[in-house]
Design an enzyme around this catalytic site. Sequence first.
Site, PDB file in Angstrom:
ATOM      1  N   GLY A 273       0.824  -1.151   0.215  1.00 46.71           N
ATOM      2  CA  GLY A 273       0.321  -0.145   0.078  1.00 46.71           C
ATOM      3  C   GLY A 273       0.618   1.321  -0.204  1.00 46.71           C
ATOM      4  O   GLY A 273       2.634   1.643  -0.469  1.00 46.71           O
ATOM      5  N   SER A 274       0.442   2.519   0.509  1.00 46.35           N
ATOM      6  CA  SER A 274       1.019   3.781   0.306  1.00 46.35           C
ATOM      7  C   SER A 274       2.314   3.494   1.288  1.00 46.35           C
ATOM      8  O   SER A 274       3.092   4.415   1.055  1.00 46.35           O
ATOM      9  CB  SER A 274       0.400   4.191   0.848  1.00 46.35           C
ATOM     10  OG  SER A 274      -0.617   4.680   0.369  1.00 46.35           O
ATOM     11  N   THR A 275       2.608   2.817   1.833  1.00 49.61           N
ATOM     12  CA  THR A 275       4.030   2.479   2.538  1.00 49.61           C
ATOM     13  C   THR A 275       5.495   2.786   1.765  1.00 49.61           C
ATOM     14  O   THR A 275       6.340   2.956   2.114  1.00 49.61           O
ATOM     15  CB  THR A 275       4.136   1.568   4.023  1.00 49.61           C
ATOM     16  OG1 THR A 275       3.720   0.512   3.328  1.00 49.61           O
ATOM     17  CG2 THR A 275       3.064   1.774   4.848  1.00 49.61           C
ATOM     18  N   PHE A 276       5.089   2.075   0.843  1.00 47.29           N
ATOM     19  CA  PHE A 276       6.179   1.246  -0.747  1.00 47.29           C
ATOM     20  C   PHE A 276       6.433   3.101  -1.451  1.00 47.29           C
ATOM     21  O   PHE A 276       7.781   3.564  -2.071  1.00 47.29           O
ATOM     22  CB  PHE A 276       5.297   0.928  -0.930  1.00 47.29           C
ATOM     23  CG  PHE A 276       6.245   0.153  -2.189  1.00 47.29           C
ATOM     24  CD1 PHE A 276       7.053  -0.906  -2.175  1.00 47.29           C
ATOM     25  CD2 PHE A 276       6.163   0.869  -3.650  1.00 47.29           C
ATOM     26  CE1 PHE A 276       8.162  -1.126  -2.844  1.00 47.29           C
ATOM     27  CE2 PHE A 276       7.180   0.196  -4.616  1.00 47.29           C
ATOM     28  CZ  PHE A 276       7.938  -0.096  -4.158  1.00 47.29           C
ATOM     29  N   LYS A 277       5.579   4.107  -0.927  1.00 42.97           N
ATOM     30  CA  LYS A 277       5.755   5.629  -1.334  1.00 42.97           C
ATOM     31  C   LYS A 277       6.961   5.856  -0.893  1.00 42.97           C
ATOM     32  O   LYS A 277       7.333   7.030  -1.578  1.00 42.97           O
ATOM     33  CB  LYS A 277       4.537   6.593  -1.059  1.00 42.97           C
ATOM     34  CG  LYS A 277       3.529   6.046  -1.885  1.00 42.97           C
ATOM     35  CD  LYS A 277       1.743   7.285  -1.416  1.00 42.97           C
ATOM     36  CE  LYS A 277       0.713   6.545  -2.016  1.00 42.97           C
ATOM     37  NZ  LYS A 277      -0.235   7.124  -1.361  1.00 42.97           N
TER      38      LYS A 277
END
Lengths: 487, 462
Positions: free
Chosen positions: A218-222
């Site tokens: 999810g957005s942690t990969f940003k």
Amino acid sequence: MNKPMRRVAVFCGLLILALLLRVNYVQFIQAGELQNDEHNRRVAIERYAHPRGDIIVDGEPITGSIETDGTDYRWKRTYSDGEMWAPVTGYASQAFGSNQLESIYDGILTGDDDRLFFSRTIDMLTGKERKGGSVVTTLNADAQRAAFEGLGDRRGSVAAIDPRTGAILALASTPSYDPSDFAGMGNSDAEAWASLQAEADPEEPMKNGALRETYPPGSTFKLVTAAAALEHGLLDDVDQDTDYEVPFELPETAGTTVPNQIQNVGCEEGSITVGLQWSCNNVFLGISADLGNEKMIETAESFGFNEYHDTPVRSATSSYPEDNAPQNAQAGIGQASNRATPLQVAMVAAAIANDGKLMEPYMVEQLRAPNLNVVEQHQPTELSRPLSPENAQALQEAMEYTVEEGTAEPAKISGVRVGGKTGTAQHGVDNQESPYAWFVSYAMTDDGSPVAVAVVVEDPSGSREDISGGRLAAPIAKSVMEAVLGS
Amino acid sequence: MSSTANTTVASVGTPSRRNTELVMLGFAVLVTVLAYANTGLALDGTLPAGMVAYGLGLAGIAGAAHLVVRRWAPYADPLMLPLCTLLNGLGLVLIWRLDHEPRLQPANAAPSQLMWSALGVALFLGVLIFLRDHRVLQRYTYISMVVAFVLLLLPLFFGADTNGARIWVRIPGVGTLQPGEFAKIVIAVFFAGYLMVKRDALALASRRFLGMYLPRGRDLGPILVVWAVSLMILVLETDLGMSLLFFGMFVVMLYVATERTSWIVFGLLLSVGGAVFVASFNYHVGQRVHNWLNPLELGSNGGVTETAQAMYAFGSGGLLGSGLGEGYSRLIGGIATKSDYILATVGEELGLVGLMAVLLVYALLIQRGLRTALAARDPFGKLLAVGLSGVFALQVFVVAGGVTGLIPLTGMTMPFMAQGGSSVIANWALIAILLRISDTARRPAPVPASSTDAEQTQVVRA
């Protein structure tokens, strides 16, 4: 009659010779193989013939041994707070074998390891009962408790590491199991074992999610995508505006767009800082699309993706695969075929917090002989440098701004610099299953960052909002960081 | 080369060797008692309570046997009695050691085995005292045949099915008896008597075919009967071992009697044919062959098989073994740990070294038997001795080979060591007959009147 009789004598001699050759084969050539055969019960008998050495956390054993009245296996393993520590210790069962640390360091724990030969011989000569050595872990009992109790009844996992060394501080996973329940070999042990298997319990309590399961990040990969933009020179600094529209149109598609979760907060053509602050999909979709699959893979791999890590318990392999352009763009926001373990997500935050230097994660500090002599001592090792120090510090500022003024606010600890990032990952066919709420953060002191933590919790409310990462997972991350800071 | 010359030399030169026997017996008793002490120390931490009594008892039995041999068979082979004493004594120690494992059946086997051993030695003494000349047995050739058939067929009618084989006869109040063990001696007597009479007919009246001498049909008859009976034992009693023993002994004695290699070829063809036939049609035998080919495979119930457990025991013993009393051969379980699988305990606790020593003791015993056959002067004695030694050698090979996985396992006991009354009694009787033959063979003829011819012959020899 004597001539045939001599031949009969020679024949009898050959029979005896055949027997002698056979016993030499079985007892000398084949012996090692037979001695260690998995079905040779002597292996387990020997393993449980003496009290097993302990696994140590913060100077206290979290395991024990009690004497039983069984015919074959004298000593049985016990665990204190078994459910909490199971992802670390694994199990050692008379009936069902062992895994994880119990298995990897079986030789040290039983005292059978070659390196303990000397102490074993001394014990034998002095007539002392044989004891096993001990395995000293890097874990932090307070952090582990905060993680385990924070998860509570929800399904989820927590991994926390010390960014400066790579030492694993917490490794919790729920639902968990108590390895004491099936340490013996009675009927109740067999029942407990059977009830924990995947067929009986679809939640797979023995899965050890923090280390051995991959989730869509999810957005942690940003964070990885942001690092890729800076390292590959796509953007000069975290505050440089981009030209990515909302909603973002995926490359090489006939107008397929991806919306943002939070509207009207300045995501339109926003910078990395804004993108992290409000978890703007358009910014990171755009970066990933512009960098392309190859460069994204390169950065992901420098953070530890696409390989397993022996901590020494082997982690699952987090992946960032080769893919087509639209998929690669979506992987930039952690919503495609890329997957990560909680440990991997914590490693991303740790590399940023440690000024760009990623340390190899490990959870065993030292192995000790029964007389407390150190048999093996871990030396912290650098795994890679995914970021330059300047870029790392720029990302730190952006992450800390996200806590101060953005979606990661629930993790704020007064008086401490905290950087964080929320995330929500949908999963299941057509996103039917409960989404995962993510939170990844680090705390910073004057001596560098002592803790980076990643939390993933299944959100039964089914909220697709990115904010749920902050609502559900951030408090757990916060209490883990506080536990580490307080100890 | 005159026979007078031989006897003259012998009458002067043959020592009785009884003192050698006494020293070796003392050695055998000592080894056994030390093994007993060693086992007691390992299992209980103290010397076994009955050690003195046991040592004296064993020494007493051995001493009595020695005195009887000294008196009634003074020229008998000096090594056989000590070797048998050593094997029997070690067997008792191992059975006593396995008695410490509460789950192994039969429980508390050592005292009864001691009693059977004493009975065996008593029979041994009885044979030596009452059978003054082995040639007497020749008179009972055909009676022996009948007795042998009765013994072999007994289990069919009064048998108890144990472990898939029907080789036991239950005698109410006494226990079980394994008639096959006794049958092998009686059959040897029959074969020896029969072949001594028929050897010329069998050897000389034959036709050449493909370079081999084939017997005439009428001479072939008895052989085919023996083959049929051994197959019948195999099929009806599923006793692979006894059938092999029986047929193997016959081929060996036939070969020795006729000196015709063709008999061996013929015998091997018949036995291989029979074995293949039975293995493919009999489930039990087929299962044994399967276990032999896949020793470590799990059983049909998912458990570890006895075959695999025995292999683990051997492997875990390694080079030097775990020491007496410190192994886990009890894991073999079942009812045969103390009998058929006793060698696994030897292998695990005494190691490769101990197992080879034990096998060499057997080899030595066989060698003494064959030497007796060579030395015997009468054809009946020669045939009987070679038959008894041969059957003993085959039994050792079949049991040890079966337990170590060299050949498929057969339900038979290791002579002298394994638990089982019939076996130990029958084998003591077998040794007694061999000793009697060797005594006759080495006994000096009555000293002839000294003649100048004889003395001259001696001088020439010297």
